[in-house]
Write an enzyme that holds these catalytic residues in place. Structure first.
Site, PDB file in Angstrom:
ATOM      1  N   HIS A  98      44.362   7.406  22.842  1.00 22.48           N
ATOM      2  CA  HIS A  98      44.857   6.127  22.325  1.00 22.48           C
ATOM      3  C   HIS A  98      46.313   5.957  22.723  1.00 22.48           C
ATOM      4  O   HIS A  98      47.051   6.939  22.819  1.00 22.48           O
ATOM      5  CB  HIS A  98      44.713   6.039  20.809  1.00 22.48           C
ATOM      6  CG  HIS A  98      45.341   7.182  20.064  1.00 22.48           C
ATOM      7  ND1 HIS A  98      44.729   8.408  19.945  1.00 22.48           N
ATOM      8  CD2 HIS A  98      46.543   7.293  19.438  1.00 22.48           C
ATOM      9  CE1 HIS A  98      45.516   9.225  19.246  1.00 22.48           C
ATOM     10  NE2 HIS A  98      46.625   8.580  18.942  1.00 22.48           N
ATOM     11  N   HIS A 100      49.790   4.037  21.499  1.00 24.30           N
ATOM     12  CA  HIS A 100      50.486   3.331  20.420  1.00 24.30           C
ATOM     13  C   HIS A 100      51.319   2.223  21.050  1.00 24.30           C
ATOM     14  O   HIS A 100      52.029   2.468  22.043  1.00 24.30           O
ATOM     15  CB  HIS A 100      51.463   4.261  19.701  1.00 24.30           C
ATOM     16  CG  HIS A 100      50.820   5.386  18.961  1.00 24.30           C
ATOM     17  ND1 HIS A 100      50.598   5.356  17.608  1.00 24.30           N
ATOM     18  CD2 HIS A 100      50.371   6.594  19.385  1.00 24.30           C
ATOM     19  CE1 HIS A 100      50.034   6.498  17.227  1.00 24.30           C
ATOM     20  NE2 HIS A 100      49.886   7.271  18.289  1.00 24.30           N
TER      21      HIS A 100
END
Ligand code: 5GP
Ligand code: ZN
Length: 136
Positions: A98, A100
């Site tokens: 992922h 941010h």
């Protein structure tokens, strides 16, 4: 699979979705550094940036850019901080790749990295080790 982000993708855990296509899902981080702190994840499970295939990363990067532009415009941020962590020592807590995307503002009070200079000769030594690793 017992991965929290895979559960979000399967709809087993709710999320505040901001973008989705055939390849990624993007939603608000449950515990934001700033309002609008957004995550972009691949729909396929991959542990982190060190383990994902090059082509997958390239596709993901284009989505990160798209969502980052949306976060910046939508939150009227002055700047955007993009990061991805790999490994527990780096602070990674969810082992599904992922990025941010965090809105930043002039004088927002967030502390920047604690920069420190190299000792004499250290910079050359570190660069040599990295270059050797890259060429092997
Ligand atoms: P990491 O520390 O692995 O780079 O980041 C994981 C992020 O996922 C954390 O910022 C954390 O707040 C967020 N997170 C963990 N569980 C959930 C969840 O169930 N929903 C959402 N929206 N974010 C989560
Ligand atoms: Zn997963």
């Amino acid at each position: 699979m017992d991965c929290i982000f895979c559960k979000i993708i399967r709809g087993e855990i709710p999320c505040e979705k901001v973008y989705e296509d055939e390849f990624v899902l993007s939603f608000l981080d449950i515990n934001p550094v700033m309002p609008g702190h957004t995550l972009v994840i691949t729909k396929e499970h991959h542990a982190n940036i060190l383990e994902v295939a090059e082509g997958t990363l390239e596709r993901l990067a284009t989505r990160v850019q798209k969502v980052a532009r949306g976060v910046k415009d939508g939150t009227l941020a002055d700047g955007i901080f993009v990061s991805t962590l790999s490994g527990e020592a780096a602070g990674q807590s969810v082992f599904h790749i992922h990025f941010h995307i965090i809105p930043r503002y002039e004088n927002d009070g967030l502390v920047n990295w604690p920069y420190k200079p190299y000792a004499p000769g250290e910079r050359e030594e570190v660069a040599k080790k990295i270059k050797t690793a890259l060429s092997s």
